[in-house]
Design a protein around this motif. Structure first.
Motif, PDB file in Angstrom:
ATOM      1  N   ARG A 263       2.028   9.344  -5.901  1.00 29.59           N
ATOM      2  CA  ARG A 263       2.530  10.694  -5.627  1.00 29.59           C
ATOM      3  C   ARG A 263       3.643  11.077  -6.586  1.00 29.59           C
ATOM      4  O   ARG A 263       3.699  12.217  -7.080  1.00 29.59           O
ATOM      5  CB  ARG A 263       3.050  10.752  -4.185  1.00 29.59           C
ATOM      6  CG  ARG A 263       3.580  12.121  -3.757  1.00 29.59           C
ATOM      7  CD  ARG A 263       2.510  13.182  -3.872  1.00 29.59           C
ATOM      8  NE  ARG A 263       2.992  14.468  -3.413  1.00 29.59           N
ATOM      9  CZ  ARG A 263       2.366  15.612  -3.603  1.00 29.59           C
ATOM     10  NH1 ARG A 263       1.208  15.644  -4.251  1.00 29.59           N
ATOM     11  NH2 ARG A 263       2.863  16.744  -3.148  1.00 29.59           N
ATOM     12  N   TYR A 264       4.509  10.114  -6.861  1.00 28.78           N
ATOM     13  CA  TYR A 264       5.606  10.378  -7.806  1.00 28.78           C
ATOM     14  C   TYR A 264       5.061  10.694  -9.190  1.00 28.78           C
ATOM     15  O   TYR A 264       5.542  11.617  -9.864  1.00 28.78           O
ATOM     16  CB  TYR A 264       6.531   9.168  -7.865  1.00 28.78           C
ATOM     17  CG  TYR A 264       7.581   9.266  -8.952  1.00 28.78           C
ATOM     18  CD1 TYR A 264       8.725  10.035  -8.767  1.00 28.78           C
ATOM     19  CD2 TYR A 264       7.413   8.595 -10.158  1.00 28.78           C
ATOM     20  CE1 TYR A 264       9.679  10.135  -9.762  1.00 28.78           C
ATOM     21  CE2 TYR A 264       8.361   8.693 -11.162  1.00 28.78           C
ATOM     22  CZ  TYR A 264       9.499   9.459 -10.959  1.00 28.78           C
ATOM     23  OH  TYR A 264      10.445   9.559 -11.958  1.00 28.78           O
ATOM     24  N   ASN A 265       4.050   9.954  -9.610  1.00 33.67           N
ATOM     25  CA  ASN A 265       3.468  10.205 -10.924  1.00 33.67           C
ATOM     26  C   ASN A 265       2.828  11.591 -10.990  1.00 33.67           C
ATOM     27  O   ASN A 265       2.931  12.296 -12.004  1.00 33.67           O
ATOM     28  CB  ASN A 265       2.426   9.131 -11.241  1.00 33.67           C
ATOM     29  CG  ASN A 265       3.045   7.771 -11.454  1.00 33.67           C
ATOM     30  OD1 ASN A 265       4.229   7.659 -11.811  1.00 33.67           O
ATOM     31  ND2 ASN A 265       2.281   6.716 -11.231  1.00 33.67           N
ATOM     32  N   GLN A 266       2.160  11.985  -9.888  1.00 31.66           N
ATOM     33  CA  GLN A 266       1.557  13.311  -9.857  1.00 31.66           C
ATOM     34  C   GLN A 266       2.622  14.403  -9.946  1.00 31.66           C
ATOM     35  O   GLN A 266       2.471  15.374 -10.701  1.00 31.66           O
ATOM     36  CB  GLN A 266       0.744  13.480  -8.573  1.00 31.66           C
ATOM     37  CG  GLN A 266      -0.509  12.605  -8.522  1.00 31.66           C
ATOM     38  CD  GLN A 266      -1.232  12.723  -7.197  1.00 31.66           C
ATOM     39  OE1 GLN A 266      -0.704  13.290  -6.237  1.00 31.66           O
ATOM     40  NE2 GLN A 266      -2.434  12.170  -7.125  1.00 31.66           N
ATOM     41  N   LEU A 267       3.695  14.254  -9.144  1.00 32.06           N
ATOM     42  CA  LEU A 267       4.769  15.246  -9.173  1.00 32.06           C
ATOM     43  C   LEU A 267       5.445  15.288 -10.545  1.00 32.06           C
ATOM     44  O   LEU A 267       5.806  16.358 -11.046  1.00 32.06           O
ATOM     45  CB  LEU A 267       5.802  14.933  -8.090  1.00 32.06           C
ATOM     46  CG  LEU A 267       5.326  15.118  -6.648  1.00 32.06           C
ATOM     47  CD1 LEU A 267       6.407  14.654  -5.676  1.00 32.06           C
ATOM     48  CD2 LEU A 267       4.965  16.570  -6.375  1.00 32.06           C
TER      49      LEU A 267
ATOM     50  N   ILE B 280       0.841  -1.204   0.000  1.00 31.93           N
ATOM     51  CA  ILE B 280       0.000   0.000   0.000  1.00 31.93           C
ATOM     52  C   ILE B 280       0.873   1.250   0.000  1.00 31.93           C
ATOM     53  O   ILE B 280       0.604   2.213  -0.730  1.00 31.93           O
ATOM     54  CB  ILE B 280      -0.934  -0.018   1.226  1.00 31.93           C
ATOM     55  CG1 ILE B 280      -1.950  -1.166   1.090  1.00 31.93           C
ATOM     56  CG2 ILE B 280      -1.657   1.311   1.374  1.00 31.93           C
ATOM     57  CD1 ILE B 280      -2.801  -1.370   2.314  1.00 31.93           C
ATOM     58  N   ARG B 281       1.932   1.252   0.820  1.00 31.70           N
ATOM     59  CA  ARG B 281       2.825   2.416   0.873  1.00 31.70           C
ATOM     60  C   ARG B 281       3.514   2.639  -0.468  1.00 31.70           C
ATOM     61  O   ARG B 281       3.640   3.776  -0.940  1.00 31.70           O
ATOM     62  CB  ARG B 281       3.869   2.219   1.974  1.00 31.70           C
ATOM     63  CG  ARG B 281       4.764   3.435   2.170  1.00 31.70           C
ATOM     64  CD  ARG B 281       5.683   3.230   3.357  1.00 31.70           C
ATOM     65  NE  ARG B 281       6.543   4.368   3.549  1.00 31.70           N
ATOM     66  CZ  ARG B 281       6.197   5.476   4.167  1.00 31.70           C
ATOM     67  NH1 ARG B 281       4.976   5.579   4.675  1.00 31.70           N
ATOM     68  NH2 ARG B 281       7.049   6.470   4.310  1.00 31.70           N
ATOM     69  N   PHE B 282       3.953   1.559  -1.084  1.00 31.08           N
ATOM     70  CA  PHE B 282       4.602   1.678  -2.391  1.00 31.08           C
ATOM     71  C   PHE B 282       3.629   2.236  -3.425  1.00 31.08           C
ATOM     72  O   PHE B 282       3.994   3.081  -4.243  1.00 31.08           O
ATOM     73  CB  PHE B 282       5.125   0.311  -2.835  1.00 31.08           C
ATOM     74  CG  PHE B 282       5.650   0.301  -4.244  1.00 31.08           C
ATOM     75  CD1 PHE B 282       6.910   0.800  -4.530  1.00 31.08           C
ATOM     76  CD2 PHE B 282       4.877  -0.200  -5.283  1.00 31.08           C
ATOM     77  CE1 PHE B 282       7.391   0.809  -5.830  1.00 31.08           C
ATOM     78  CE2 PHE B 282       5.353  -0.205  -6.581  1.00 31.08           C
ATOM     79  CZ  PHE B 282       6.614   0.302  -6.846  1.00 31.08           C
TER      80      PHE B 282
END
Length: 244
Positions: A94-98, A86-88
């Motif tokens: 989040r990485y994709n959004q950034l 879940i954390r991954f």
């Protein structure tokens, strides 16, 4: 026929009956002995058969403990693995959004750069950053100088940072010129002509001073600092207009 010959068969028959009865009694006794032996054998085997159920088995208990421990560890491992997954997933989202935001910002910067590079300043104007600057040759009052800048689609220069201050100082190296900074209410409340407040100042030492007359700033003295003058004095002017 004699009496002896007649009595002999009876004796034989009687003997045979007694023999059969004795044989039967012996068989009964043997059968009773066999039954007693079987009962004794069952009595001996009974505790042996019941022993595994009535006594504790250490090996079985160890196996049960091992199974319980294995199940607990397995459940803990699955919970840990689920948490990590879940954390991954959240980090990846989040990485994709950034990454998308970064790409979007890069596109905007590129478009802005293309728009500014395609535009040039009018003849007689000098470009710095996203603005064009005009240095007049004639002198005028502060309010007359501002009116002239507006006719050119501009206004008196607004200096926002040190780099712009150095650029304007170079334009004014032959003498002080009006800039768009003035004390509108004569209460030492200096503002730029675009309505913005002062965030960074480059005043000469001891300035600004309180003055009951309308005052404005010029740029720059020999040290590249702002000076304070009354608005009815005549100075050259520096106009600024945005490219965008």
């Amino acid at each position: 026929m004699s009496a002896d010959s007649v009595a002999a068969p009876r004796l034989n028959v009687s003997y045979n009956r007694n023999f059969q009865e004795n044989s039967r009694e012996e068989e009964k006794e043997e059968s009773q002995v066999d039954i007693l032996e079987d009962e004794e054998n069952h009595a001996d085997l009974g505790p042996q058969r019941a022993r595994p159920h009535t006594q504790n088995n250490p090996a079985a208990n160890n196996r049960r403990c091992f199974k319980a421990t294995a199940v607990t560890l397995g459940g803990f491992y699955l919970l840990t693995l689920s948490g990590l997954f879940i954390r991954f997933t959240l980090l990846q989202t989040r990485y994709n959004q950034l990454s998308n935001n970064h790409s979007h910002l890069q596109d905007e910067v590129k478009q802005l750069k293309n728009r500014t590079e395609d535009k040039s300043c009018p003849h007689g104007w000098t470009r710095f950053g996203c603005s064009c600057y005009f240095k007049s040759k004639e002198k005028d009052y502060w309010d007359g100088s501002r009116a002239d800048c507006k006719k050119r689609g501009a206004d008196l220069a607004v200096i926002n940072n040190e780099e712009e201050q150095k650029f304007v100082s170079e334009l004014s190296k032959d003498g002080e010129s009006w800039i768009g900074l003035w004390d509108e209410r004569r209460q030492a409340e200096w503002k730029w002509v675009d309505g913005s407040l002062l965030t960074e100042t480059f005043w000469a030492a001891g300035l600004p001073l309180y003055d009951t007359y309308l005052s404005a700033a010029t740029c720059c003295d020999q040290q590249g600092k702002w000076t304070q003058n009354r608005y009815y004095e005549t100075k050259k002017r520096i106009c600024e207009k945005k490219i965008l």
